[in-house]
Design a protein around this motif. Sequence first.
Motif, PDB file in Angstrom:
ATOM      1  N   GLN A 208       0.861  -1.170   0.000  1.00  0.00           N
ATOM      2  CA  GLN A 208       0.000   0.000   0.000  1.00  0.00           C
ATOM      3  C   GLN A 208       0.906   1.230   0.000  1.00  0.00           C
ATOM      4  O   GLN A 208       1.243   1.784   1.048  1.00  0.00           O
ATOM      5  CB  GLN A 208      -0.928  -0.005   1.220  1.00  0.00           C
ATOM      6  N   THR A 209       1.311   1.678  -1.192  1.00  0.00           N
ATOM      7  CA  THR A 209       2.266   2.780  -1.293  1.00  0.00           C
ATOM      8  C   THR A 209       1.713   4.060  -0.684  1.00  0.00           C
ATOM      9  O   THR A 209       2.457   4.841  -0.089  1.00  0.00           O
ATOM     10  CB  THR A 209       2.629   3.015  -2.769  1.00  0.00           C
ATOM     11  N   LYS A 210       0.412   4.276  -0.815  1.00  0.00           N
ATOM     12  CA  LYS A 210      -0.191   5.484  -0.257  1.00  0.00           C
ATOM     13  C   LYS A 210      -0.048   5.525   1.257  1.00  0.00           C
ATOM     14  O   LYS A 210       0.243   6.577   1.845  1.00  0.00           O
ATOM     15  CB  LYS A 210      -1.671   5.547  -0.657  1.00  0.00           C
TER      16      LYS A 210
ATOM     17  N   THR B  75      -0.057  -8.991   2.925  1.00  0.00           N
ATOM     18  CA  THR B  75       1.021  -8.591   3.833  1.00  0.00           C
ATOM     19  C   THR B  75       0.597  -8.679   5.290  1.00  0.00           C
ATOM     20  O   THR B  75       1.370  -9.117   6.148  1.00  0.00           O
ATOM     21  CB  THR B  75       1.478  -7.160   3.498  1.00  0.00           C
ATOM     22  N   ARG B  76      -0.630  -8.282   5.595  1.00  0.00           N
ATOM     23  CA  ARG B  76      -1.076  -8.283   6.991  1.00  0.00           C
ATOM     24  C   ARG B  76      -1.100  -9.688   7.573  1.00  0.00           C
ATOM     25  O   ARG B  76      -0.765  -9.892   8.739  1.00  0.00           O
ATOM     26  CB  ARG B  76      -2.479  -7.669   7.091  1.00  0.00           C
ATOM     27  N   GLN B  77      -1.519 -10.641   6.792  1.00  0.00           N
ATOM     28  CA  GLN B  77      -1.631 -11.996   7.324  1.00  0.00           C
ATOM     29  C   GLN B  77      -0.293 -12.732   7.264  1.00  0.00           C
ATOM     30  O   GLN B  77       0.101 -13.403   8.214  1.00  0.00           O
ATOM     31  CB  GLN B  77      -2.675 -12.792   6.545  1.00  0.00           C
TER      32      GLN B  77
ATOM     33  N   PRO C  95      -2.026 -23.471  -1.927  1.00  0.00           N
ATOM     34  CA  PRO C  95      -3.361 -23.182  -2.479  1.00  0.00           C
ATOM     35  C   PRO C  95      -4.200 -22.347  -1.526  1.00  0.00           C
ATOM     36  O   PRO C  95      -4.152 -22.513  -0.302  1.00  0.00           O
ATOM     37  CB  PRO C  95      -3.974 -24.577  -2.671  1.00  0.00           C
ATOM     38  N   GLY C  96      -4.941 -21.413  -2.101  1.00  0.00           N
ATOM     39  CA  GLY C  96      -5.908 -20.632  -1.335  1.00  0.00           C
ATOM     40  C   GLY C  96      -5.327 -19.470  -0.582  1.00  0.00           C
ATOM     41  O   GLY C  96      -5.986 -18.925   0.301  1.00  0.00           O
ATOM     42  N   THR C  97      -4.097 -19.075  -0.870  1.00  0.00           N
ATOM     43  CA  THR C  97      -3.509 -17.938  -0.183  1.00  0.00           C
ATOM     44  C   THR C  97      -3.298 -16.803  -1.164  1.00  0.00           C
ATOM     45  O   THR C  97      -3.441 -16.947  -2.359  1.00  0.00           O
ATOM     46  CB  THR C  97      -2.167 -18.322   0.454  1.00  0.00           C
ATOM     47  N   GLY C  98      -2.928 -15.650  -0.648  1.00  0.00           N
ATOM     48  CA  GLY C  98      -2.667 -14.507  -1.499  1.00  0.00           C
ATOM     49  C   GLY C  98      -3.845 -13.556  -1.550  1.00  0.00           C
ATOM     50  O   GLY C  98      -4.950 -13.858  -1.109  1.00  0.00           O
TER      51      GLY C  98
END
Length: 423
Positions: free
Chosen positions: A283-285, A340-342, A391-394
């Motif tokens: 999140q560059t902002k 990134t948070r997780q 699988p299932g991440t991202g």
Amino acid sequence: MERRKVTFKLYPNAREAERLTAWVRLHCELYNAALQERIEAYRKAGKSISYYDQQNVLPEIKAARPEFVELGSHALQQTLRRLDLAFQAFFRRVKAGQTPGFPRFKASARFSGFSYPDPAGWKLLQQGRRGGTLRLGSGADAMGIRVRGRHRFAEAKPNDLTIIRKNGEWFASVTLRVPETACARERTDHQHRGVDFGLTDWATFDNGETIANPRWTRNELPRLAALQRQRAKKKKGSVRYKRLSQEAARLHERIGNLRREFLHQTTTELVRTCAVIATEELQTKNMSRSAKGTLEKPGRMVKQKAGLNREILSVGLGMAHQMLAYKAVEAGTRLHMSNTRQLKPSQRCSACWEIVPKTLAQRVHRCPHCGHTMPRDQNSALVVLIDAHTPGTGVAARQKPLARQRAKSKSLTRETPATTAQV
């Protein structure tokens, strides 16, 4: 059909440049007159004027002002539509409780240009590999302006055109309708690579390779500061003040061109050689938010944070992600964006998957649980690559933002270190 935007540089002669300037001035006059009409109608009668109300008056305007005829009906309609979009954005911000930003009148010298929303009224003639001619208008009064630039598509149909004036130069931004087969990029390798973007190095890969940060803004700061010091000594609005302002604007444009060229070349090479590219969502902002604070709660280390924000914006991380996104689709490459948070790539050990808190100053990852030692950025790149094979991440698998949670010793996406070793 896909849509791709291509920008060409225009080389008008003195007569053509004068005519383009006159056209921009007329479009600016129409924009300001339409804005004034909306303001007066609401102020005096409480009536809101729509885009269609103003569009229907264009024939009367052209009858009273013949100089508007050669601009083309569709181009004039697009200028009115541009004002309507500004009002739509204003009302949207009012509803959201944000700073409204009411549409403002524009000076002709600062009016960026005008647009043709469809292929009517202009034609792009490609001649050779790097040049061509842009034909504006119709009949005996049509202009044929020399153009430099090319695109990589063997088959494409023009959709719309925007004429842009920037720092005394002219550009043509053309949107092309391209078949999916013509958009495809050839891939020469099938590597799986994790990438960690940063400031010390622009990119660090899971195997330890790095791409140096060119630092375009930092390298030009002394020259930019010298121009600003000279301009501060001149009278505002004078010829010398304007000249120095143009030099500073050209320097900023040069920095932007260097950044864009570097990002295009680097991202193209990545998608050409990789079947899977894994990185983290940035999140560059939020990363470049000011530390100034408020009068009640003033911020700390504001000057240092401003320098860090300048470096974050200089590397163009948001632009790099956008380029990777559409180029990966064209090349058939899978782009994996870890949440990134997780996942917490910079705090997680790539060997045992435990959370190892670190400060920004700690550039080496040392895990107290398993003893794994590795450069911090390389470890983060390896973490996102492992996450890409789970699988299932991202981000693509979790569209909604996650609730704030405390850091846990075990990842929600990886359960055991044994699974990590298998990947």
